[in-house]
Design a protein around this motif. Structure first.
Motif, mmCIF file in Angstrom:
data_model
loop_
_atom_site.group_PDB
_atom_site.id
_atom_site.type_symbol
_atom_site.label_atom_id
_atom_site.label_comp_id
_atom_site.label_asym_id
_atom_site.label_seq_id
_atom_site.Cartn_x
_atom_site.Cartn_y
_atom_site.Cartn_z
ATOM 1 N N LEU A 70 27.221 48.210 40.415
ATOM 2 C CA LEU A 70 28.030 47.055 40.794
ATOM 3 C C LEU A 70 27.182 45.804 40.970
ATOM 4 O O LEU A 70 27.594 44.704 40.581
ATOM 5 C CB LEU A 70 28.806 47.374 42.079
ATOM 6 N N LEU A 71 26.009 45.946 41.533
ATOM 7 C CA LEU A 71 25.115 44.797 41.740
ATOM 8 C C LEU A 71 24.922 43.998 40.459
ATOM 9 O O LEU A 71 25.030 42.776 40.451
ATOM 10 C CB LEU A 71 23.757 45.278 42.252
ATOM 11 N N TRP A 72 24.643 44.701 39.365
ATOM 12 C CA TRP A 72 24.343 44.005 38.110
ATOM 13 C C TRP A 72 25.605 43.427 37.474
ATOM 14 O O TRP A 72 25.546 42.401 36.797
ATOM 15 C CB TRP A 72 23.571 44.910 37.158
ATOM 16 N N VAL A 73 26.737 44.051 37.705
ATOM 17 C CA VAL A 73 27.995 43.470 37.224
ATOM 18 C C VAL A 73 28.265 42.166 37.978
ATOM 19 O O VAL A 73 28.611 41.152 37.368
ATOM 20 C CB VAL A 73 29.164 44.463 37.388
ATOM 21 N N LEU A 74 28.089 42.193 39.288
ATOM 22 C CA LEU A 74 28.303 40.976 40.076
ATOM 23 C C LEU A 74 27.355 39.867 39.641
ATOM 24 O O LEU A 74 27.776 38.738 39.394
ATOM 25 C CB LEU A 74 28.112 41.266 41.570
ATOM 26 N N ARG A 75 26.083 40.180 39.553
ATOM 27 C CA ARG A 75 25.076 39.158 39.254
ATOM 28 C C ARG A 75 25.094 38.707 37.790
ATOM 29 O O ARG A 75 25.077 37.519 37.508
ATOM 30 C CB ARG A 75 23.678 39.669 39.623
ATOM 31 N N ASP A 76 25.125 39.673 36.875
ATOM 32 C CA ASP A 76 24.961 39.334 35.457
ATOM 33 C C ASP A 76 26.277 39.027 34.753
ATOM 34 O O ASP A 76 26.354 38.063 33.992
ATOM 35 C CB ASP A 76 24.235 40.458 34.718
ATOM 36 N N ALA A 77 27.295 39.827 34.984
ATOM 37 C CA ALA A 77 28.566 39.618 34.276
ATOM 38 C C ALA A 77 29.441 38.571 34.954
ATOM 39 O O ALA A 77 30.174 37.848 34.277
ATOM 40 C CB ALA A 77 29.332 40.943 34.168
ATOM 41 N N LEU A 78 29.358 38.473 36.288
ATOM 42 C CA LEU A 78 30.241 37.550 37.009
ATOM 43 C C LEU A 78 29.510 36.346 37.608
ATOM 44 O O LEU A 78 30.142 35.488 38.220
ATOM 45 C CB LEU A 78 30.997 38.309 38.112
ATOM 46 N N ALA A 79 28.194 36.281 37.455
ATOM 47 C CA ALA A 79 27.368 35.160 37.931
ATOM 48 C C ALA A 79 27.508 34.919 39.433
ATOM 49 O O ALA A 79 27.419 33.791 39.908
ATOM 50 C CB ALA A 79 27.675 33.886 37.146
ATOM 51 N N THR A 97 25.469 35.456 42.298
ATOM 52 C CA THR A 97 24.074 35.801 42.565
ATOM 53 C C THR A 97 23.708 35.824 44.044
ATOM 54 O O THR A 97 22.539 35.999 44.385
ATOM 55 C CB THR A 97 23.144 34.830 41.818
ATOM 56 N N GLY A 98 24.673 35.692 44.927
ATOM 57 C CA GLY A 98 24.394 35.779 46.357
ATOM 58 C C GLY A 98 23.992 37.174 46.780
ATOM 59 O O GLY A 98 23.228 37.361 47.719
ATOM 60 N N THR A 99 24.504 38.177 46.098
ATOM 61 C CA THR A 99 24.141 39.564 46.372
ATOM 62 C C THR A 99 22.774 39.802 45.746
ATOM 63 O O THR A 99 22.580 39.560 44.562
ATOM 64 C CB THR A 99 25.197 40.527 45.793
ATOM 65 N N LYS A 100 21.829 40.264 46.545
ATOM 66 C CA LYS A 100 20.437 40.348 46.102
ATOM 67 C C LYS A 100 20.014 41.764 45.733
ATOM 68 O O LYS A 100 20.507 42.733 46.280
ATOM 69 C CB LYS A 100 19.501 39.843 47.206
ATOM 70 N N PHE A 101 19.056 41.853 44.819
ATOM 71 C CA PHE A 101 18.386 43.109 44.508
ATOM 72 C C PHE A 101 17.186 43.215 45.430
ATOM 73 O O PHE A 101 16.377 42.289 45.511
ATOM 74 C CB PHE A 101 17.912 43.134 43.051
ATOM 75 N N GLY A 102 17.092 44.336 46.124
ATOM 76 C CA GLY A 102 15.945 44.540 47.001
ATOM 77 C C GLY A 102 15.115 45.715 46.554
ATOM 78 O O GLY A 102 14.041 45.566 45.995
ATOM 79 N N CYS A 103 15.652 46.911 46.773
ATOM 80 C CA CYS A 103 14.863 48.118 46.513
ATOM 81 C C CYS A 103 15.392 48.949 45.348
ATOM 82 O O CYS A 103 14.645 49.691 44.739
ATOM 83 C CB CYS A 103 14.826 48.978 47.773
ATOM 84 N N GLY A 104 16.688 48.873 45.085
ATOM 85 C CA GLY A 104 17.281 49.650 44.002
ATOM 86 C C GLY A 104 17.606 51.089 44.356
ATOM 87 O O GLY A 104 18.058 51.845 43.498
#
Length: 152
Positions: free
Chosen positions: A20-29, A31-38
């Protein structure tokens, strides 16, 4: 895939196993949700799904299809800060700020479930990591937001 993000219906064409993180950031732009540890350990990627705090870095997008997803971008209401965001400012919680969107989303889920949390409730719910060590400020801010009342 049909998603409901911050109250808006969104359609994305992605592999259903995509986090979901990458859908939010990459597909929906969003970017407030951050990648930390994975690996769901730090909480920087926390969003709310149907009111529950969820680590989006390990949540396949297919799991949230049709469920309401709220990101930090959807926390404020029409330009008016959410009571947690105001409490964060009033208590000067952020230092570097990287973990704060995840912290705020976890805190919103906590207040939704427990409107007047104790210190023990906060400690149990707030498992997000903050490298700057602002945990005492986070606790004060959550108590301040709880005292302000209203819908989280």
């Amino acid at each position: 895939m049909d998603l409901v993000v911050n109250g808006a219906k969104r359609v994305v064409e992605v592999d259903p196993t995509t986090p979901l993180l990458w859908v939010l950031r990459d597909a929906l732009a969003l970017t407030g949700t951050k990648f930390g540890c994975g690996v769901a350990a730090c909480g920087a990627c926390t969003v709310r799904v149907a009111g529950h705090a969820v680590r989006s870095c390990v949540t396949p997008v297919s799991v949230v299809a049709g469920k309401p997803v709220q990101t930090i971008e959807g926390l404020a209401d029409g330009g008016r800060l959410h009571r947690l965001q105001q409490a964060w400012i009033d208590e000067q919680v952020p230092q570097c700020g990287y973990c704060q969107s995840g912290m705020l989303m976890a805190a919103a889920a906590l207040l939704d479930k427990t409107p007047k949390p104790t210190d023990a409730d906060i400690d149990a719910a707030m498992t997000n990591l903050c490298r700057c060590g602002t945990y005492q400020r986070v606790r004060r801010a959550i108590h301040r937001a709880a005292a302000a009342g209203g819908k989280p």
